[in-house]
Design a protein around this motif. Structure first.
Motif, PDB file in Angstrom:
ATOM      1  N   ASP A  23     -19.848 -96.963  34.875  1.00 42.14           N
ATOM      2  CA  ASP A  23     -19.941 -95.569  34.457  1.00 42.14           C
ATOM      3  C   ASP A  23     -19.684 -95.387  32.968  1.00 42.14           C
ATOM      4  OD1 ASP A  23     -20.384 -94.853  37.102  1.00 42.14           O
ATOM      5  OD2 ASP A  23     -18.238 -94.585  37.507  1.00 42.14           O
ATOM      6  N   SER A  24     -20.289 -94.344  32.411  1.00 39.19           N
ATOM      7  CA  SER A  24     -20.076 -93.941  31.023  1.00 39.19           C
ATOM      8  C   SER A  24     -18.783 -93.120  30.932  1.00 39.19           C
ATOM      9  CB  SER A  24     -21.257 -93.091  30.552  1.00 39.19           C
ATOM     10  OG  SER A  24     -21.211 -91.812  31.183  1.00 39.19           O
ATOM     11  N   GLU A  26     -18.538 -90.115  30.528  1.00 42.19           N
ATOM     12  CA  GLU A  26     -18.783 -88.849  31.229  1.00 42.19           C
ATOM     13  C   GLU A  26     -18.888 -89.028  32.732  1.00 42.19           C
ATOM     14  OE1 GLU A  26     -19.326 -88.686  27.196  1.00 42.19           O
ATOM     15  OE2 GLU A  26     -20.669 -89.848  28.497  1.00 42.19           O
ATOM     16  N   GLY A  27     -18.725 -90.257  33.217  1.00 41.52           N
ATOM     17  CA  GLY A  27     -18.806 -90.503  34.648  1.00 41.52           C
ATOM     18  C   GLY A  27     -20.217 -90.689  35.173  1.00 41.52           C
ATOM     19  N   GLU A  28     -21.200 -90.773  34.285  1.00 40.28           N
ATOM     20  CA  GLU A  28     -22.586 -91.007  34.678  1.00 40.28           C
ATOM     21  C   GLU A  28     -22.883 -92.504  34.620  1.00 40.28           C
ATOM     22  OE1 GLU A  28     -24.642 -88.687  35.728  1.00 40.28           O
ATOM     23  OE2 GLU A  28     -23.187 -87.069  35.393  1.00 40.28           O
ATOM     24  N   PRO A  29     -23.945 -92.955  35.305  1.00 48.50           N
ATOM     25  CA  PRO A  29     -24.318 -94.374  35.197  1.00 48.50           C
ATOM     26  C   PRO A  29     -24.584 -94.750  33.736  1.00 48.50           C
ATOM     27  CG  PRO A  29     -25.475 -93.353  37.029  1.00 48.50           C
ATOM     28  CD  PRO A  29     -24.786 -92.242  36.281  1.00 48.50           C
ATOM     29  N   ARG A  30     -24.030 -95.871  33.314  1.00 51.29           N
ATOM     30  CA  ARG A  30     -24.244 -96.315  31.942  1.00 51.29           C
ATOM     31  C   ARG A  30     -25.718 -96.588  31.693  1.00 51.29           C
ATOM     32  NH1 ARG A  30     -20.122-101.129  31.042  1.00 51.29           N
ATOM     33  NH2 ARG A  30     -20.876-101.043  28.880  1.00 51.29           N
ATOM     34  N   ARG A  31     -26.142 -96.321  30.473  1.00 49.98           N
ATOM     35  CA  ARG A  31     -27.541 -96.503  30.103  1.00 49.98           C
ATOM     36  C   ARG A  31     -27.685 -97.635  29.092  1.00 49.98           C
ATOM     37  NH1 ARG A  31     -29.498 -90.926  27.964  1.00 49.98           N
ATOM     38  NH2 ARG A  31     -27.521 -91.140  26.852  1.00 49.98           N
ATOM     39  N   PRO A 131     -31.051 -95.849  32.659  1.00 53.79           N
ATOM     40  CA  PRO A 131     -30.033 -96.386  33.563  1.00 53.79           C
ATOM     41  C   PRO A 131     -30.273 -97.865  33.834  1.00 53.79           C
ATOM     42  CG  PRO A 131     -30.897 -94.295  34.381  1.00 53.79           C
ATOM     43  CD  PRO A 131     -31.775 -94.705  33.235  1.00 53.79           C
TER      44      PRO A 131
END
Length: 341
Positions: A23-24, A26-31, A131
């Motif tokens: 996760d990033s 911000e809690g989103e999948p890392r890109r 992603p």
């Protein structure tokens, strides 16, 4: 006649390994952003390969730059990686010599320069951050271009082409960032050996090794800085973007005033919340090579960083043996990495 993508059949690619921190901040999948340098195919062929996988609309800018806009992951840029050409600075030099060109002359000169420079200067795909789960799709673009005749690092001594990976960070605190940097410094030579980094690239100024005093300073277990202290130490020892792991884009994103006050190449730094991993070759003309190989090498860097006890032990072992970059532990990594590369 240029190679065509017609009739291309997708090859099965090797798997992309999982990052230990998915996760990033911000809690989103890392890109992941990927930049692929090559020769042997035109911007038009590159754009068609991107569109075939990701959709969107191709918008040629000029002889040196094209874009694929509104794909399902964002906008791609395809470019001839020569700043003086992309910015058309050569026209100013011609004007100073009293040479004026009409529109048709300018277009013809652009096309001629693009063709001539393309034999030495890489054509590059600059992908938007995507992603990790979408990396196999980008690898299908790589495979399509390999089928279309793209040439990579080893095709010519003049082709110091690289694959650059921008890995979104998981956290912004100095403890986590320093763990990643320490892990990379310990593994740098193993990654270079396993990836058989081309001599032309190693002799170029683009991926010069970090200086010894910097490595020892970063690996010292007593060095426990805050974010500002980490950035200051990096700028003091390594004020250049030409490293196999370039942290200037990340540090400019985190603290632009601090980086902008340092003697670095400000106009070439693109702030981003990501590690700029510049080391790998681009072996796009090898049908057995894929984007998974260099990416999985980076995953090994993060796996070591995720094991703090082992990381500290290996840092101390390194510091206890000055002048020896590889020990028994590095040999083990080299063998494992060679199995992928």
């Amino acid at each position: 006649m240029e190679p065509s993508l017609h009739g291309f059949e997708t090859r099965m690619s090797e798997p992309f390994h999982d990052l230990p921190w998915p996760d990033s901040p911000e809690g989103e999948p890392r890109r992941i952003g990927v930049e692929i340098e090559m020769a042997g195919v035109s911007l038009e062929i590159m754009a068609e390969a991107v569109k075939a996988e990701f959709g969107g609309q191709i918008e040629p800018d000029n002889a040196f730059v094209a874009r694929v806009r509104d794909t399902d992951v964002g906008d791609f840029q395809l470019e001839l990686d020569a700043r003086v050409l992309k910015d058309r600075a050569y026209r100013e030099h011609l004007a100073r010599l009293g040479i004026s060109l009409d529109d048709s002359d300018k277009a013809a000169l652009d096309r001629w320069l693009a063709d001539a420079a393309g034999r030495l200067v890489p054509h590059e795909i600059v992908a938007p951050p995507i992603p990790v789960a979408d990396l196999p799709r980008l690898d299908r673009v790589r495979a399509a271009l390999q089928e279309a005749g793209a040439q990579g690092t080893e095709r010519s001594f003049l082709y110091a082409f690289g694959l650059q990976i921008n890995i979104e960070i998981h956290r912004t605190d100095a403890e986590w960032l320093l763990a990643i940097l320490r892990s990379f410094l310990l593994m740098a030579e193993a990654l270079t050996a396993a990836g058989a980094i081309d001599l032309a690239r190693r002799l170029s100024p683009y991926i010069r090794a970090f200086p010894g005093p910097f490595v020892r300073h970063m690996l010292d277990p007593d060095f426990q800085p805050d974010q500002a202290g980490l950035i200051d130490a990096y700028l003091a020892h390594s004020p250049t973007r030409n490293r196999p792991l370039d942290l200037l884009p990340l540090f400019t994103h985190l603290d632009p005033k601090r980086v902008n006050a340092a003697p670095v190449e400000h106009d070439l730094i693109k702030p981003r919340p990501a590690f700029h991993y510049r080391l790998p070759n681009c072996e796009i003309d090898d049908p057995d090579w894929s984007l998974a190989r260099p990416f999985n090498g980076w995953v090994e860097v993060e796996r070591l960083a995720a094991d703090p006890e082992r990381l500290e032990r290996l840092s101390r072992e390194y510091l206890d043996r000055p002048g020896q970059a590889l020990g028994r532990w590095a040999d083990d990594w080299s063998q494992r990495l060679r199995d992928w590369f």
